[in-house]
Design an enzyme around this catalytic site. Structure first.
Site, PDB file in Angstrom:
ATOM      1  CD  GLU A 217      -1.667  -2.184   2.021  1.00 50.78           C
ATOM      2  OE1 GLU A 217      -2.582  -2.821   2.508  1.00 50.78           O
ATOM      3  OE2 GLU A 217      -0.472  -2.488   2.168  1.00 50.78           O
TER       4      GLU A 217
ATOM      5  CG  ASP B   5      -7.017  -5.331   6.960  1.00 52.26           C
ATOM      6  OD1 ASP B   5      -6.680  -5.265   5.760  1.00 52.26           O
ATOM      7  OD2 ASP B   5      -7.076  -4.327   7.694  1.00 52.26           O
TER       8      ASP B   5
ATOM      9  CD  GLU C   2     -11.319  -1.487   3.794  1.00 49.10           C
ATOM     10  OE1 GLU C   2     -10.964  -0.822   2.813  1.00 49.10           O
ATOM     11  OE2 GLU C   2     -12.495  -1.815   3.992  1.00 49.10           O
TER      12      GLU C   2
ATOM     13  CE1 TYR D 130      -2.438  -3.906   8.764  1.00 47.37           C
ATOM     14  CE2 TYR D 130      -4.282  -5.247   9.501  1.00 47.37           C
ATOM     15  CZ  TYR D 130      -3.777  -4.223   8.718  1.00 47.37           C
ATOM     16  OH  TYR D 130      -4.623  -3.514   7.913  1.00 47.37           O
TER      17      TYR D 130
ATOM     18  NE  ARG E 190      -6.768   0.384   9.989  1.00 49.41           N
ATOM     19  CZ  ARG E 190      -5.717   0.970   9.402  1.00 49.41           C
ATOM     20  NH1 ARG E 190      -4.774   0.218   8.863  1.00 49.41           N
ATOM     21  NH2 ARG E 190      -5.627   2.280   9.347  1.00 49.41           N
TER      22      ARG E 190
ATOM     23  CG  HIS F  53      -5.080 -10.281  11.742  1.00 49.91           C
ATOM     24  ND1 HIS F  53      -4.577 -11.054  10.744  1.00 49.91           N
ATOM     25  CD2 HIS F  53      -5.876  -9.359  11.156  1.00 49.91           C
ATOM     26  CE1 HIS F  53      -5.040 -10.608   9.585  1.00 49.91           C
ATOM     27  NE2 HIS F  53      -5.839  -9.592   9.816  1.00 49.91           N
TER      28      HIS F  53
END
Length: 871
Positions: free
Chosen positions: A7, A82, A84, A296, A298, A343
């Site tokens: 990203e 995730d 997204e 991570y 989130r 996660h």
């Protein structure tokens, strides 16, 4: 050489360091496609077909990935692990296939890693998979629902409630929580009660405090002493009796550590300990993750990988000793039911890396890492052991009894490293230390004190307690909390003051409207159940189009029904619903709906561009108005006092609170007004709407202030404007006045003649549309990492911005200047089309390079002729 897509450029830089020259690592800069903001982007009549459009800012990034695939025919999608992240990978593959950058023989794979470390990245590359379609379906369902709700409900708001800006599937439910809490506070009636405490002393002269628990042989409850008379009688009862220790009881107690962080608990604790907003917290966590320092961020998971547990135990032994390591590792079970459960918790990637070892320039990142590191170690440490002591002191006739409590920490355990914060601090007597007290000892009375108390209303939400409440109700998910809370503030439905969330008038009106006409869709249970259905979609247990179809069938009918209502009908219904709040009983017993100004008109709920208010039905003959929260509401719309025969009012306007002298005259002539002074985006300390005094208001109303006559003629004056404090002067022969900005807000009251003349002269002699000759940078970030040249943060008229060469990129208003990193600045510059890396000269094969250039030129010309759009 495969092309790896992530990203962000920061993440790309870190991963490229681990993969080396065998891979080309590029950034998509987040989502590349979205639903266009127009009708038909989601078409329920065509089985919820969705039309996607590549964002203008994303086109250069998609093109860069497509160009790289011409040379390297392999694509590895390595976006976040995730929903997204899966969606970004899906969008990338779809867009690249549409522009034929992915050929039939191009291998496309998906890799995920929970931490950006060499081991995690290397292992992920060895275990590729395909895109998880159920996870993508869950994304598509959420995006379609948000579009259908927002794009169909928001126009209803615009038509029925002027000033309302938008509604959303989760944001409106979140707003409802805040509005209903405010309604509880408005309706709260405080109840008086008293307590009595005594300062006692042991025979050895050691003092401690005890509270009265028994009076007249009866055990007291919270409201037993209802008034000062009862409290004074209790004081006399204690003073008239000798006291001695009746019982001393010591009990062992223990405390265990809290679970490691997941997204919601990290946001809550960062808010409690540092005052960080949810978005601020996640921005700092994102940068720590991209740098490879934490896993991570989130996640709904609180479990830890076995190797991480062992790493924590080793770190505890090394830093604090073996006594702090429990015999067995602590295992934390997750309760959430959704795809993100897989996660791990949020933890450091290397437990031996102390906060002082971190190589970061931003203090907020270091503070957040320190929090995560301590919480992670603490969750695997031994529990704290304490001894809690209760001492009962009584009179000989047992008519009076007092109690003192306290504790002694025998072994601090995890408390040596970390203790979880509290949302609302309360004094806990159990935390006090007591002196040595023996049973049967006589106690000397140093003093006996009655204390008056009043019951308190429920506290307003902070971002931390709001996230906690949303999590308890099952509303929203880790990736949504920060954006939802930011949205309701950006929409001006909610304001944040002293870390508490206050609903604005328009937020109240929107909520009441939705509760009355769309109750089902702002219902807590309905929203939570819908979230569970979407979780089922992520797990592959439910078809997402069935979820959409069932939702749309009822929702579209509700939209159609409400669209037929006239604004007057809507206001009448809201007026009735809000009647207890809008028109509370008056002390003199008169009709609360009769206008207090003209005494004849009836008060009604009205709306404007700035929200709802109560106004007289005799308008325009009577112009009486007040906020829906009532006369004298906290912070806004109240009379501060009188000055020179005029009432000085505090009011709320389109651009915020202001003070006003007197009322609007019958001929609609506006009285003197002045906005409350600000320093940047915040109210000047001591000058906010809940703090301003009559004297300060009168001072503000003296503006504009005449400083003195300029030597060449014309008055120099100072004032507060929409963009801050300034001085102004106009010579007799000038067409327009000269303005000069003041640095400090209070300078409008203090600047002298000499300095004012100097500033005006400097401004008048400075060419170029009245701007300063050379603006100074607020911060110097350094050289652009790819294209070279200084990158600075400048102070602009409309706020700070990033400057590189001729590119000016606005800094989002929710991000503080001191928090901006070079990676963010480079990303914003790239969005403006700047900062491209300058091509390097190749020494070998010049003819081949020229041929490529010619081919590229022909391709570009051909594409331009067709005017073919991507995606």
């Amino acid at each position: 050489m495969p092309v790896v897509v992530v990203e962000s450029p920061a993440k790309a830089k870190t991963i490229n360091k681990y993969l080396g020259s065998d891979y080309t690592v590029l950034a998509s800069y987040g989502h590349i496609r979205d639903l266009p903001a127009k009708n038909g982007s989601v078409d329920p009549e065509q089985d919820f077909d969705m039309t996607w459009e590549i964002d203008t800012k994303s086109r250069p990034h998609v093109k860069a990935i497509a160009d790289a695939l011409k040379e390297d025919n392999a694509l590895i999608l390595a976006t976040d692990p995730d929903r997204e992240g899966e969606a970004i990978s899906w969008h990338l593959e779809e867009a690249l296939r549409k522009r034929r950058a992915i050929k039939k023989d191009t291998p496309v794979s998906r890799v995920v890693f929970n931490a950006i470390t060499k081991a995690a990245v290397t292992e992920a590359m060895q275990n590729p998979r395909q895109i998880d379609q159920p996870l993508v379906d869950a994304y598509l369902a959420r995006r379609a629902l948000d579009y259908l709700v927002g794009f169909n409900l928001s126009p209803v708001l615009w038509r029925k409630l002027p000033g309302a800006r938008s509604a959303g599937r989760v944001q409106s439910v979140c707003l409802r929580l805040i509005v209903e809490r405010e309604a509880e506070i408005d309706a709260f009636n405080p109840r008086e009660y008293w307590s009595v405490k005594s300062l006692l002393a042991t025979p050895r002269g050691q003092e401690f405090e005890a509270r009265l628990t028994v009076l007249g042989g009866e055990k007291l409850d919270k409201f037993s002493l209802e008034n000062s008379t009862a409290a004074e009688l209790a004081v006399q009862a204690i003073q008239s009796r000798d006291l001695s220790v009746a019982r001393v009881e010591a009990k062992p107690a223990s405390r265990n550590p809290s679970a490691p962080f997941m997204t919601s608990t990290l946001q809550q604790e960062a808010s409690r300990k540092f005052g960080m907003g949810a978005r601020h917290c996640m921005n700092a966590a994102q940068r720590l993750y991209e740098a490879g320092y934490i896993t991570y961020m989130r996640t709904d998971g609180i479990d830890m990988a076995p190797e991480a547990v062992q790493g924590a135990r080793d770190a505890i032994t090394a830093f604090y000793g073996a006594d702090y390591v429990p015999k067995e590792p602590r295992i934390y079970k997750n309760k959430a039911k959704n795809a993100q459960e897989a996660h791990e918790c949020i933890r450091p990637t290397d437990m031996m890396r102390k906060p002082s070892d971190l190589k970061v320039s931003e203090e907020d990142q270091r503070k957040l890492y320190d929090l995560i590191w301590k919480r992670t170690l603490a969750c695997q440490m031994a529990g704290a052991r304490m001894e809690r002591t209760t001492v009962d002191i009584a009179s000989a006739d047992k008519q009076v009894e007092l109690r003192a409590t306290g504790q002694v920490v025998l072994f601090d355990g995890f408390m040596r490293v970390y203790e979880e914060g509290r949302d609302d601090q309360v004094v806990d007597d159990d935390d006090k230390r007591l002196p040595q007290i023996m049973e049967g000892e006589a106690m000397a009375k140093r003093s006996v004190t009655p204390d008056q108390h009043f019951t308190q209303p429920p506290p307003r939400y902070t971002e931390a307690t709001l996230v906690k409440r949303m999590e308890e109700l099952g509303i929203g998910r880790p990736s949504t909390y920060a954006s939802v809370i930011t949205t309701i503030q950006d929409r001006e439905y909610v304001r944040k003051e002293q870390n508490r969330l206050f609903p604005e008038e328009k937020g109240r009106i929107v909520t009441i409207f939705l509760v009355n006409f769309f109750r089902k869709y702002v219902g807590y249970e309905f929203t939570a159940n819908l979230e569970e259905e979407l979780d089922d979609v992520s797990a592959g247990e439910r078809d997402y189009k069935n979820v959409l179809n069932r939702f749309w069938k009822d929702f579209s009918a509700a939209i159609a029904e409400t669209s037929d209502l006239r604004i007057s009908e809507v206001l009448d219904i809201l007026d009735d619903a809000l009647a207890p709040q809008l028109y509370p009983p008056r002390e003199d017993g008169t009709d609360p709906r009769v206008c207090p100004k003209c005494g004849a008109g009836q008060l009604h709920l009205k709306t404007s561009r700035t929200g709802g208010f109560v106004g007289c039905g005799n308008y325009p003959e009577c112009n009486y108005t007040r906020p829906i929260s009532g006369e004298g509401a906290e912070g806004y719309e109240k009379v501060l006092g009188e000055d020179a025969g005029d009432e000085i009012h505090l009011k709320s306007g389109r651009f915020g609170p202001y003070v006003q002298r007197g009322e609007v005259t019958p001929d609609n002539k506006k009285p003197p007004r002045s906005s409350l002074p600000k320093q940047g985006k915040e109210f000047l300390p001591g000058w906010g709407p809940n703090e301003i005094t009559l004297e300060q208001a009168v001072t503000l109303l003296t503006l504009p202030r005449e400083i003195g006559m300029h030597p060449e003629g014309g008055m120099i004056s100072s004032n507060l404007g929409r963009f801050g404090p300034y001085i102004m002067h106009q010579l007799p022969d000038e067409e327009k006045p000269i303005y000069a900005n003041l640095k400090e807000t209070l300078d409008v009251f203090e600047i002298g003649m000499n300095r004012a003349v100097e500033m005006i002269t400097e401004k008048r002699n400075n060419p170029g549309r009245g701007r300063r000759a050379a603006a100074k940078a607020l911060r110097e970030l350094g050289e652009h990492p790819e294209a070279g040249g200084p990158v600075n943060i400048m102070d602009g008229r409309y706020g700070p911005y990033v400057k590189w060469e001729k590119v000016n990129a606005t800094i989002p208003k929710e991000i503080d200047v001191k928090d901006v990193t070079m990676d963010q600045a480079v990303a914003w510059i790239a969005e403006k089309g700047g900062g491209k890396k300058k091509p390097t000269q190749k020494k070998a094969a010049p003819k081949k390079a020229a041929a490529k250039k010619t081919t590229a030129k022909k391709t570009t010309t051909k594409a331009a002729t067709k005017k073919k759009t991507d995606g």
